[in-house]
Scaffold this motif. Sequence first.
Motif, PDB file in Angstrom:
ATOM      1  N   ALA A   1     -25.684 -28.140 -17.719  1.00  0.00           N
ATOM      2  CA  ALA A   1     -25.828 -28.680 -16.357  1.00  0.00           C
ATOM      3  C   ALA A   1     -26.604 -29.987 -16.372  1.00  0.00           C
ATOM      4  O   ALA A   1     -26.263 -30.930 -15.642  1.00  0.00           O
ATOM      5  N   LYS A   2     -27.632 -30.083 -17.200  1.00  0.00           N
ATOM      6  CA  LYS A   2     -28.435 -31.309 -17.296  1.00  0.00           C
ATOM      7  C   LYS A   2     -27.604 -32.449 -17.907  1.00  0.00           C
ATOM      8  O   LYS A   2     -27.725 -33.609 -17.481  1.00  0.00           O
ATOM      9  N   VAL A   3     -26.792 -32.134 -18.880  1.00  0.00           N
ATOM     10  CA  VAL A   3     -25.963 -33.178 -19.509  1.00  0.00           C
ATOM     11  C   VAL A   3     -25.038 -33.810 -18.479  1.00  0.00           C
ATOM     12  O   VAL A   3     -24.919 -35.036 -18.397  1.00  0.00           O
ATOM     13  N   ASP A   4     -24.389 -32.967 -17.661  1.00  0.00           N
ATOM     14  CA  ASP A   4     -23.397 -33.486 -16.714  1.00  0.00           C
ATOM     15  C   ASP A   4     -23.987 -33.996 -15.411  1.00  0.00           C
ATOM     16  O   ASP A   4     -23.250 -34.480 -14.542  1.00  0.00           O
ATOM     17  N   SER A   5     -25.301 -33.905 -15.256  1.00  0.00           N
ATOM     18  CA  SER A   5     -25.923 -34.442 -14.047  1.00  0.00           C
ATOM     19  C   SER A   5     -26.969 -35.513 -14.339  1.00  0.00           C
ATOM     20  O   SER A   5     -27.259 -36.348 -13.485  1.00  0.00           O
ATOM     21  N   VAL A   6     -27.514 -35.502 -15.568  1.00  0.00           N
ATOM     22  CA  VAL A   6     -28.563 -36.453 -15.930  1.00  0.00           C
ATOM     23  C   VAL A   6     -28.116 -37.371 -17.062  1.00  0.00           C
ATOM     24  O   VAL A   6     -28.118 -38.597 -16.922  1.00  0.00           O
TER      25      VAL A   6
ATOM     26  N   GLY B   1     -35.106 -35.816 -14.099  1.00  0.00           N
ATOM     27  CA  GLY B   1     -33.824 -35.848 -13.417  1.00  0.00           C
ATOM     28  C   GLY B   1     -33.116 -37.177 -13.556  1.00  0.00           C
ATOM     29  O   GLY B   1     -33.537 -38.049 -14.326  1.00  0.00           O
ATOM     30  N   PRO B   2     -32.041 -37.364 -12.807  1.00  0.00           N
ATOM     31  CA  PRO B   2     -31.233 -38.587 -12.904  1.00  0.00           C
ATOM     32  C   PRO B   2     -32.017 -39.867 -12.631  1.00  0.00           C
ATOM     33  O   PRO B   2     -31.832 -40.868 -13.333  1.00  0.00           O
ATOM     34  N   SER B   3     -32.898 -39.858 -11.616  1.00  0.00           N
ATOM     35  CA  SER B   3     -33.619 -41.087 -11.267  1.00  0.00           C
ATOM     36  C   SER B   3     -34.577 -41.511 -12.375  1.00  0.00           C
ATOM     37  O   SER B   3     -34.734 -42.704 -12.660  1.00  0.00           O
ATOM     38  N   THR B   4     -35.223 -40.542 -13.021  1.00  0.00           N
ATOM     39  CA  THR B   4     -36.141 -40.863 -14.119  1.00  0.00           C
ATOM     40  C   THR B   4     -35.381 -41.417 -15.309  1.00  0.00           C
ATOM     41  O   THR B   4     -35.816 -42.399 -15.931  1.00  0.00           O
ATOM     42  N   LEU B   5     -34.231 -40.814 -15.638  1.00  0.00           N
ATOM     43  CA  LEU B   5     -33.460 -41.323 -16.775  1.00  0.00           C
ATOM     44  C   LEU B   5     -32.921 -42.720 -16.493  1.00  0.00           C
ATOM     45  O   LEU B   5     -32.866 -43.566 -17.387  1.00  0.00           O
TER      46      LEU B   5
END
Length: 390
Positions: free
Chosen positions: A133-138, A296-300
Amino acid sequence: MTNSQLMRRGIAELPLHGGHVPRWLALRMKRLANIMIKLLIDEYGTQGVLERLADPIWFQALNNLIGMDWDSSGSTTVTAGILKEILSKEELGIKAAGGKGAKSRNTPHELEQISKVYDLNPNEYIRTSKLVAKVDSVALQNGYQLYHHVFFVDQEGRWAIVQQGMNPQVKLARRYHWFSEKIKSFTLEPHNGISGIQSNYALNTIAKEAKEYQKTLLDIISENPTKIEREIKSVEALTKGYAPLFYKPYEKRKVVPLFERYQSFGKLELNKRALELARELSVDNYDELLLIKGLGPSTLRALSLVLELIYDVHPSWKDPVTHPPDPFKFAYAVGGKDRVPFPIERGTYDELISFLEKLLDKGKNDREVVKQVTKISRKWKFPEKEKRPT
């Protein structure tokens, strides 16, 4: 590219659809899907079923066969939901966890229950579920927000995952398929397939060419988060015309388009607490970094921008989506819920179920005749004019 051009290429666009499946059709879908799964297990074993569920083309074909809209986002949620229900009612050697929306959050608990039944280590599967889930969202960002996650596990411990994200702006969905037997690394091109419409670019940190990016990212998170925060502010200052000291002289006209590209996926906000945790744990691989709570996405996005402009290390911007030829011809088995290519006729649907139930009772040798008949349809091509968006 226009919709008509996409249709000529034979792509299921997976538009976001509302509505529901009428009860009379849902009952038949479950019966037909049940027979199909039993025939597949008898013929190919549970591994063969998982391998097919992890194939975007095959999964779409099954959806078309049971009468769901051939191109709808609901092809994922409805078909996966039906399969989960079937596998929960009978012991066929495969179980499923998760689902759409709130049901996806029950995945860890359901994986624990499945692991007890099959004598497996639940921690391994729960970790895999969270990481995928993290791979496909972050790690892979393309404007699609995950809202569906189904985890299939067989009694031997093999698994397949089907998850889907939506992009409300373009009103499309995208489906991600994973298969345990094909994965060498969770963070280097791990997908078995991605079904959807390809974007001009995506923040792709799991491409093979992103190996150096991943390595450098792990290096900089070992630094004080406050230092990283200052570097982000330096980049923002440069977009406004200021000229902070860089080891490489970037001009505003080169920085602004890149900055806007990152912002097209959302805000750039650094979660310092997550970075401090990663630093405390001495995280030394990308998998573990993605699993850090709060990353999350914003940090990456913020970290990736620093890597590009401060360290001159780049992620990939290639959208890894595949364009499978859509198996629209399977919709001719019983028709489609939204009357494409023709309305579903209950009597015909029932005759098909009756025929397949009798076939299920026969041995493998008796099914060879049917296999020969299927060869007739392999080269059959449907009339293109009948293929239209639902």
